[in-house]
Design a protein around this motif. Structure first.
Motif, PDB file in Angstrom:
ATOM      1  N   UNK A  33      14.814  -2.025   5.318  1.00  0.00           N
ATOM      2  CA  UNK A  33      13.749  -2.043   6.323  1.00  0.00           C
ATOM      3  C   UNK A  33      12.864  -0.815   6.213  1.00  0.00           C
ATOM      4  N   UNK A  34      13.469   0.346   5.918  1.00  0.00           N
ATOM      5  CA  UNK A  34      12.673   1.558   5.736  1.00  0.00           C
ATOM      6  C   UNK A  34      11.717   1.434   4.561  1.00  0.00           C
ATOM      7  N   UNK A  35      12.222   0.866   3.468  1.00  0.00           N
ATOM      8  CA  UNK A  35      11.393   0.697   2.269  1.00  0.00           C
ATOM      9  C   UNK A  35      10.226  -0.243   2.532  1.00  0.00           C
ATOM     10  N   UNK A  36      10.508  -1.390   3.128  1.00  0.00           N
ATOM     11  CA  UNK A  36       9.446  -2.384   3.298  1.00  0.00           C
ATOM     12  C   UNK A  36       8.445  -1.932   4.362  1.00  0.00           C
ATOM     13  N   UNK A 127       4.585  -7.605  12.631  1.00  0.00           N
ATOM     14  CA  UNK A 127       5.878  -8.288  12.696  1.00  0.00           C
ATOM     15  C   UNK A 127       6.980  -7.458  12.055  1.00  0.00           C
ATOM     16  N   UNK A 128       6.670  -6.783  10.947  1.00  0.00           N
ATOM     17  CA  UNK A 128       7.674  -5.960  10.262  1.00  0.00           C
ATOM     18  C   UNK A 128       8.111  -4.799  11.146  1.00  0.00           C
ATOM     19  N   UNK A 201       5.297  -8.783  -9.829  1.00  0.00           N
ATOM     20  CA  UNK A 201       6.230  -7.709  -9.483  1.00  0.00           C
ATOM     21  C   UNK A 201       6.904  -8.034  -8.163  1.00  0.00           C
ATOM     22  N   UNK A 202       8.242  -7.905  -8.109  1.00  0.00           N
ATOM     23  CA  UNK A 202       8.953  -8.307  -6.890  1.00  0.00           C
ATOM     24  C   UNK A 202       9.891  -7.232  -6.339  1.00  0.00           C
ATOM     25  N   UNK A 203      10.021  -6.086  -7.016  1.00  0.00           N
ATOM     26  CA  UNK A 203      10.917  -5.038  -6.535  1.00  0.00           C
ATOM     27  C   UNK A 203      10.139  -3.756  -6.249  1.00  0.00           C
ATOM     28  N   UNK A 204      10.493  -3.114  -5.150  1.00  0.00           N
ATOM     29  CA  UNK A 204       9.787  -1.898  -4.734  1.00  0.00           C
ATOM     30  C   UNK A 204       9.871  -0.807  -5.795  1.00  0.00           C
ATOM     31  N   UNK A 205      11.010  -0.708  -6.475  1.00  0.00           N
ATOM     32  CA  UNK A 205      11.167   0.370  -7.462  1.00  0.00           C
ATOM     33  C   UNK A 205      10.308   0.172  -8.702  1.00  0.00           C
ATOM     34  N   UNK A 206       9.689  -0.993  -8.840  1.00  0.00           N
ATOM     35  CA  UNK A 206       8.877  -1.277 -10.029  1.00  0.00           C
ATOM     36  C   UNK A 206       7.396  -0.991  -9.826  1.00  0.00           C
TER      37      UNK A 206
END
Length: 207
Positions: A33-36, A127-128, A201-206
């Motif tokens: 949740x913190x990342x998104x 919403x997030x 791209x689907x991952x935050x680290x990318x």
């Protein structure tokens, strides 16, 4: 009351309490949740370039789609099992997830150059933030009610579920057990094939 999880394999010294390796469900969901939340705030900013916004939107949609799948399969059933007094909060969280998936679907289908894009980003961001606050209200008592072993087992399962989960929103998919555990991985296969073909791209680290 305990969460009905499969027993651990027998280990030497069964009489000694065993805490499996891994991260707690609370820590896993809190970090996600913190990342998104950080990503969606950058996506919402007026000075973010369009190419960066497109990449951010793809990752936010994917990360939240996986998050919803994991919450539906493990967070809400666990809350209902261990915290009966929080049943209303779990139900509210499920309703928030449904609204979030619908908003993500609208966002996913909108070009960054479309005048409607910013409004859809704002809706997802609102919403997030609300969902993050409400989930925190569930995680705090859950940390007190569950054992370390239970929370780590659940954290490990959430990590595994995320790898098989859809990367795109599917508001019409089953939301509860047992069908979500069957349908979500199947949708995930289709989504990942589309992601590969389009270079999404689907991952935050990318990013």
């Amino acid at each position: 009351m305990t969460v009905p999880l499969p027993p651990l394999p027998p280990l030497p010294g069964d009489d000694v309490e065993h805490v499996p390796p891994g991260r707690s469900l609370v820590d896993v969901l809190d970090d996600q949740l913190g990342t998104v939340t950080t990503l969606v705030d950058e996506l919402r900013a007026d000075d973010t370039p369009d190419d960066r916004r497109k990449q951010l939107a793809d990752v936010v949609v994917a990360e939240l789609s996986r998050q919803v799948s994991a919450e539906r399969q493990y967070l809400y059933p666990t809350v209902r099992a261990l915290l009966p007094e929080s049943d209303a909060l779990a139900a509210s969280g499920g309703a928030e997830d449904a609204a979030l998936l619908r908003a993500l679907k609208d966002l996913d289908g909108t070009s960054v150059t479309d005048p409607a894009f910013q409004g859809r980003v704002d809706q997802v961001a609102d919403l997030v933030h609300q969902h993050a606050a409400d989930t925190a209200a569930l995680l705090a008592p859950l940390r007190e009610a569950a054992t370390d072993e239970q929370l780590i087992r659940l954290g490990n399962r959430v990590e595994m579920v995320k790898e098989a989960a859809p990367t795109r929103p599917h508001p019409g998919a089953p939301a509860g057990r047992p069908w979500n555990a069957v349908v979500d991985p199947a949708l995930g296969v289709v989504d990942k094939a589309r992601d590969l073909l389009t270079g999404r791209t689907t991952y935050a680290e990318d990013i």
